[in-house]
Design a protein around this motif. Sequence first.
Motif, PDB file in Angstrom:
ATOM      1  N   ALA A 143       0.827  -1.207   0.000  1.00  0.00           N
ATOM      2  CA  ALA A 143       0.000   0.000   0.000  1.00  0.00           C
ATOM      3  C   ALA A 143       0.863   1.258   0.000  1.00  0.00           C
ATOM      4  O   ALA A 143       0.533   2.259  -0.655  1.00  0.00           O
TER       5      ALA A 143
ATOM      6  N   GLY B 159       0.494   3.482  -3.152  1.00  0.00           N
ATOM      7  CA  GLY B 159      -0.041   4.823  -2.968  1.00  0.00           C
ATOM      8  C   GLY B 159       0.875   5.890  -3.538  1.00  0.00           C
ATOM      9  O   GLY B 159       0.419   6.840  -4.187  1.00  0.00           O
TER      10      GLY B 159
ATOM     11  N   VAL C 126      -6.067   2.224   6.078  1.00  0.00           N
ATOM     12  CA  VAL C 126      -5.503   2.163   4.724  1.00  0.00           C
ATOM     13  C   VAL C 126      -6.629   2.074   3.692  1.00  0.00           C
ATOM     14  O   VAL C 126      -6.604   2.762   2.659  1.00  0.00           O
TER      15      VAL C 126
ATOM     16  N   PHE D 169      -7.560   4.693   0.586  1.00  0.00           N
ATOM     17  CA  PHE D 169      -7.737   4.360  -0.826  1.00  0.00           C
ATOM     18  C   PHE D 169      -9.125   4.755  -1.327  1.00  0.00           C
ATOM     19  O   PHE D 169      -9.284   5.194  -2.467  1.00  0.00           O
TER      20      PHE D 169
ATOM     21  N   LEU E  13      -3.123   6.903   4.642  1.00  0.00           N
ATOM     22  CA  LEU E  13      -2.286   5.756   4.322  1.00  0.00           C
ATOM     23  C   LEU E  13      -1.134   5.637   5.312  1.00  0.00           C
ATOM     24  O   LEU E  13      -0.788   4.541   5.769  1.00  0.00           O
TER      25      LEU E  13
ATOM     26  N   PHE F 287       2.720  -4.969  -5.642  1.00  0.00           N
ATOM     27  CA  PHE F 287       1.678  -3.948  -5.753  1.00  0.00           C
ATOM     28  C   PHE F 287       1.952  -2.994  -6.906  1.00  0.00           C
ATOM     29  O   PHE F 287       1.042  -2.647  -7.666  1.00  0.00           O
TER      30      PHE F 287
ATOM     31  N   ALA G  22      -6.353  -2.390  -5.027  1.00  0.00           N
ATOM     32  CA  ALA G  22      -5.679  -2.168  -3.748  1.00  0.00           C
ATOM     33  C   ALA G  22      -6.661  -2.335  -2.586  1.00  0.00           C
ATOM     34  O   ALA G  22      -6.331  -2.953  -1.565  1.00  0.00           O
TER      35      ALA G  22
ATOM     36  N   VAL H 224      -6.499  -5.067   0.558  1.00  0.00           N
ATOM     37  CA  VAL H 224      -6.528  -4.678   1.967  1.00  0.00           C
ATOM     38  C   VAL H 224      -7.664  -5.393   2.700  1.00  0.00           C
ATOM     39  O   VAL H 224      -7.490  -5.868   3.828  1.00  0.00           O
TER      40      VAL H 224
END
Length: 538
Positions: A288, A292, A349, A353, A376, A418, A498, A502
């Motif tokens: 993440a 991000g 998180v 997002f 984040l 990711f 994403a 999570v």
Amino acid sequence: MTTASPAPTSKSALGGVPAKAGIILATLIAGAIVANINTSISNVALPSIGRALDATDTQLTAITDAYQLGIAATVLYLGAVGDRYGRKKLLLIGAALCVPFSILSAMSTTATMLIAAQIAVGISCGMLYPTTLSLIASLWSGPPKTRAISLWTGIGTGTSVLGPILGGWMLGSLWWGSVFLITVPVAIVVFVVGFIVLPKNGGEVREPVDHPGGGLSVVMISSFVLGIVLLPQGFTPVIGILFGVTLVSGLLFVLRERRAPNPLFDLKAASIPTFWVAFVVGLVAFGALVGGMFIGQQFTQNVLHQTPLTAVLLTLGLAVGMMPASIIAGNVIEAKGTRLPFMLGLGVVAIGFVEMLIFWEPGADLVWVVVAYLLLGVGIGFSSTAAMRSLSMSLPISKAGMSSGSADLTKDLGGAVFQALLGTLLAIAYSQYFVKAFATLPPDQAQALGKTAAVQIASSYEGAEAVAATMSSANAAELINAAQQAFTEGKAAAILMAIASVLVGVVLVWWKYPHFDEERALFADVAAEPPGQTPAGP
């Protein structure tokens, strides 16, 4: 298995700390800073490197990923080497080697030379980084260990966003190679102070290192990382071969570790839920972080028309959120257990997002960018601290190299996976937007645009900008607006992926991670076990 006597610590019912704990912890955090800043330091200088070394796009990609390849491929193996031959010794060697290889990177005269030097820096940090956490695991105990890990995670990881900022500032007045020298003074301090204050012994083992397993781990991880970083360019025979090598070497690695008398990676220990769930959550948390930043940098520059320096400065929100959250997470862990900070961190998180998904649109206020980064950062601070602490507590001190190497892999593999997945989804959605748009063009307009220009526009935002530069102002503005909308749709597809990842992490923690009393009993069993044994799974 036998172990060397660990360094003296002051013991009490509240846990133990080594003599000179403050300066030792500061030294270990500084070592983590060296490794983390080097992770992304080359990105900010890529345009300058390309011009100075006449590097191709493929070479620039290799320069970006060379360090990551070096540290990810070797960290498990080198963690075991530190367990056997001395964690202090390996840390000092790693810090010392960072200096000449960083200077070599700065003085490189060809792209190939720079790639090789960055791989060497990565291998050097593969010696340095895991031993910082191994020494914390072996020198601290009880609540002080949790606090030490929370500081190590928050400061060490949070400062990683400072690399591009410092690099951008240095490029304003110095040459491109200067960015590779940022960590040199820190590495020198780590070596000098570490030589003086770090204890010689930290619970090292005297059993031989599983070198065949180590060799297989290097082949397995390096081929996987290479395949992942090349994946956004499209699936090719080379990528197929790399993943094939990963599969074969992975199977051989498992067979070896099942039969080895002293395995490099204890599969029985890895089956404990406090270990493998923490590893998965660590992958998600650090993924993440990288994902991000990957989306945010492109969005703020391409869609919001911010300068590269402004885009990088905005990422300070990650550090501002991450550092205090990591410290708070340590207190929550001691009071409530690890499940709560895991769930809380991943939940925040996910909210970050979602905020990116809703509010990151063309013309968005920069406040929404900062808010997303802060969310984040807070979420990653909670979840990554919980993951690092759980990984360290799930294994005895004699296997600290395995736990710390696994902790580093969550950062390296999580970031690589990711970025590859989100980048691929973004590119596919962006391209499909223009494929559909071009299909509706009248024949005369399609002919006027030309096939080559259409392909260039659909390939990337930069390609659309290049074509727009050849058009009249009105047509150029229309094309750029379309490219911004295409990127926004691609961004949405990547963020949805994403969020899904999570949420899988949240479900996994809720389903498999032990509650506080069970977790505390398991960690107590691990701490009380004779060296060489592994706690039974559930």
